[in-house]
Write an enzyme that holds these catalytic residues in place. Structure first.
Site, short mmCIF file in Angstrom:
data_model
loop_
_atom_site.label_atom_id
_atom_site.label_comp_id
_atom_site.label_asym_id
_atom_site.label_seq_id
_atom_site.Cartn_x
_atom_site.Cartn_y
_atom_site.Cartn_z
N ASN A 25 31.62 44.99 41.94
CA ASN A 25 32.85 44.65 42.37
C ASN A 25 33.00 44.80 43.75
O ASN A 25 32.49 45.71 44.50
CB ASN A 25 34.04 45.91 42.07
CG ASN A 25 34.41 45.66 40.67
OD1 ASN A 25 33.94 45.00 39.79
ND2 ASN A 25 35.35 46.71 40.28
N HIS A 68 38.01 52.53 32.53
CA HIS A 68 38.65 52.08 33.63
C HIS A 68 39.46 52.95 34.22
O HIS A 68 40.93 52.85 34.21
CB HIS A 68 39.19 50.63 33.41
CG HIS A 68 39.40 49.99 35.01
ND1 HIS A 68 38.84 48.46 34.93
CD2 HIS A 68 40.13 50.36 35.79
CE1 HIS A 68 39.27 48.25 36.15
NE2 HIS A 68 40.11 49.03 36.97
N GLU A 101 33.70 51.27 38.67
CA GLU A 101 33.99 51.93 39.92
C GLU A 101 33.91 53.42 39.90
O GLU A 101 34.84 54.02 40.31
CB GLU A 101 35.14 51.36 40.68
CG GLU A 101 35.23 49.95 40.70
CD GLU A 101 36.29 49.60 41.81
OE1 GLU A 101 36.95 50.35 42.39
OE2 GLU A 101 36.33 48.14 42.32
N ARG A 145 37.19 39.94 31.07
CA ARG A 145 36.86 41.31 31.18
C ARG A 145 38.33 42.14 30.86
O ARG A 145 38.92 41.88 31.76
CB ARG A 145 36.17 41.65 32.57
CG ARG A 145 36.12 42.73 32.52
CD ARG A 145 35.30 43.27 34.11
NE ARG A 145 35.09 44.63 34.33
CZ ARG A 145 35.48 45.30 35.41
NH1 ARG A 145 36.01 44.74 36.58
NH2 ARG A 145 35.47 46.46 35.40
N GLU A 194 34.66 41.94 39.85
CA GLU A 194 35.89 41.78 40.45
C GLU A 194 35.62 41.35 41.93
O GLU A 194 34.60 41.71 42.52
CB GLU A 194 36.66 43.25 40.57
CG GLU A 194 37.14 43.68 39.23
CD GLU A 194 37.82 45.07 39.52
OE1 GLU A 194 38.28 45.16 40.82
OE2 GLU A 194 37.93 45.88 38.60
N TYR A 239 35.06 43.49 47.70
CA TYR A 239 36.29 42.88 48.11
C TYR A 239 36.26 42.59 49.45
O TYR A 239 36.78 41.58 50.27
CB TYR A 239 37.61 43.69 47.93
CG TYR A 239 37.98 43.83 46.47
CD1 TYR A 239 37.44 44.48 45.39
CD2 TYR A 239 39.13 42.92 46.21
CE1 TYR A 239 37.97 44.48 44.18
CE2 TYR A 239 39.49 42.80 44.88
CZ TYR A 239 38.88 43.73 43.73
OH TYR A 239 39.40 43.73 42.37
C1 NOJ Z 1 39.29 47.79 41.96
C2 NOJ Z 1 39.66 48.32 40.52
O1 NOJ Z 1 38.77 48.22 39.47
C3 NOJ Z 1 41.02 47.70 40.12
O2 NOJ Z 1 41.58 48.62 39.01
C4 NOJ Z 1 42.04 47.31 41.19
O3 NOJ Z 1 43.30 46.84 40.72
C5 NOJ Z 1 41.09 46.41 42.17
N1 NOJ Z 1 39.97 46.76 42.47
C6 NOJ Z 1 42.26 46.08 43.22
O4 NOJ Z 1 42.51 47.19 43.93
#
Ligand code: NOJ
Length: 486
Positions: A328, A143, A188, A97, A395, A330
């Site tokens: 995405n 992006h 995002e 990607r 992600e 985290y």
């Molecule tokens: C989200 C973003 O899409 C990416 O650009 C960024 O580096 C990562 N998270 C980590 O923060």
């Protein structure tokens, strides 16, 4: 290097291996790895490329980033793209990607403007090389790197950008759609709209809370829906590809078992995920958001709601505009009502405050804690609220600092999050179709500059050659992919 991991695994299985799932990934599960144009390419003014909002802002004020850096050279993937693809191939992933730099391809950016030959060629080379090596290209159309010429015109706050975006996306389908079958319209939107136009933490560093953020996403949602429908009628019959969008979400769990905290967490999910997902998966913004913002706007003496309204046609056009849903993810927070926020602001509209459990493991980034169960609960949330759509995790990754080749913390993070993905698939029936590690390389991590590392591969930013060295997590991820289990 990987030996360290396996020796640790042998000596201290509890640390590395505690409770990982024994399930296998389904045969058709896709593994990938990701990057984004401004974060890796460099070559900022080569081949006619013009400035994006990040180039412009960081050239103007180097103090924005922790290390006074910018993306002028970044990982130099503009020249080292072949080496990157070799790393992607050695990892054994199914797909790569990456994103296109709008101002590299169309230096004047606006509708009807001319292509840069070098820009066209650069992405042609990457796509052809990936395909030759049997790696499927997944292209993110946008992006975060809005061309500065469009930003001078208001960027995502000016509805004329919708036509510019459509022209740009159509150009991509025309140029590359014969070979590229997976497109992601936006990465995002939450961060572009909230951090870009509301809290002012990311380019273009505007601070218009509780209005510009809503307007920005309104235009993105319409752009997304329109381009989805255009692809559906004009391209899909011949190109036979798929289009999705990548929406990020922190998972919001209730702080306690109280009804109030449960409601606060539900509001957090509506205002933070539903704001972006609901129009696409269900039609229109979440009802709670519409009602609350209308009410607060009235109290604030405004004649109409700060949340823009979609027309009935727009609601219909945007609803269902996805073939897969990019996610995405985290980290997780605990939610309760409260907080003291500027009025008006999105945070004040939401009305909740975030907590973290002190037992959670912090990463080097001040927003990222390791909370693997949050991913499973988020997947179940998406399944239950939105009719179990096909979800591609676009992600997921861990931040640390320094060279740190034996990155046991990242290995632990990947293992524990993937373990929850397996449970979501096998025990909860979630339709998770794939997983993407962020990131292939250490790269330009926005306002952290190069101080924050997300790479499976270390990059030496002090060497002219931007030397790349795979970390232990690279080998561990490679093993997971080839065994289809943890
Ligand atoms: C989200 C973003 O899409 C990416 O650009 C960024 O580096 C990562 N998270 C980590 O923060």
């Amino acid at each position: 290097m990987i030996a360290v991991y396996y020796v640790t695994l042998f000596l201290f299985p509890g640390i590395v291996f505690c409770g990982l799932s024994n399930y296998s990934f389904p045969d058709d599960f896709q593994f990938g790895v990701a990057t984004a144009s401004y974060q890796v390419e460099g070559g900022w003014n080569e081949g006619g490329r013009t400035e994006s909002i990040w180039d412009y802002e960081l050239h103007k004020n180097p103090n924005i980033t922790d290390d006074r850096s910018n993306g002028d050279i970044a990982c130099d993937s503009y020249h080292k793209w072949k080496e990157d693809i070799q790393l992607v191939q050695n990892l054994g992933v199914d797909f790569y990607r990456f994103s296109i730099s709008w101002s590299r391809l169309l230096p004047s950016a606006s509708k009807g403007s001319e292509l840069s030959k070098d820009g066209v060629m650069y992405y042609n080379k990457i796509i052809d090389e990936l395909i030759a090596r049997k790696i499927v290209p997944y292209i993110t159309i946008f992006h975060w790197d809005t061309p500065q010429s469009l930003e001078f015109n208001g960027g995502w706050l000016n509805e004329t950008i919708i036509e510019d975006y459509i022209y740009y996306a159509r150009t991509l389908f025309d140029l590359y759609g014969d070979r590229v079958k997976h497109w992601i319209t936006f990465n995002e939107p939450h961060q572009t709209c909230e951090q870009g136009y509301s809290t002012g933490e990311k380019a273009p560093f505007k601070k218009m809370q509780g209005t510009a953020d809503y307007l920005c996403y309104h235009h993105m949602a319409i752009s997304h829906g329109r381009i989805y429908r255009i692809y559906e009628t004009d391209y899909k019959p011949t190109q036979k590809g798929q289009i999705g969008i990548t929406i990020d979400s922190v998972f919001g769990a209730p702080k306690t078992n109280s009804d109030s905290d449960k409601q606060a967490a539900a509001d957090y999910m509506d205002f933070q995920y539903g704001w972006f997902a609901h129009p696409i998966l269900s039609g229109n913004y979440p009802a709670k958001m519409i009602a609350k913002i209308a009410d607060l706007s009235k109290q604030q003496g405004l004649a109409k709601s700060r949340l823009p309204e979609f027309t009935q046609e727009e609601i219909k056009m945007i609803n269902g505009s996805f073939d897969f849903l990019g996610l995405n993810h985290y980290t997780t927070i605990l939610s309760s009502y409260g907080g003291n926020y500027p009025v008006p602001s999105h945070r004040n509209d939401m009305g909740t405050v975030d907590f973290r459990d002190p037992s959670w493991k912090p990463s080097a980034a001040d927003w990222l804690w390791e909370v693997p169960w949050g991913l499973r609960q988020l997947l179940v949330y998406v399944k239950d609220h939105y009719n179990n759509p096909p979800v591609l995790i676009t992600e997921n990754g861990w931040a640390n600092r320094g060279k740190y080749l034996q990155d046991l913390d990242r290995i632990d993070y990947i293992n524990s999050y993937l373990s929850e993905v397996l449970k979501a698939i096998h025990e909860d029936g979630c339709k998770v179709i794939g997983y993407t590690a962020w990131s292939l390389l250490d790269n330009f991590e926005w306002t952290y500059g190069y101080t924050m590392k997300f790479g499976l591969v270390y990059v030496d930013f002090d060497s002219q050659n931007r030397t790349r060295i795979p970390r232990d997590s690279y080998d561990v991820y490679k093993n997971i992919i080839s065994n289809k289990r943890l």
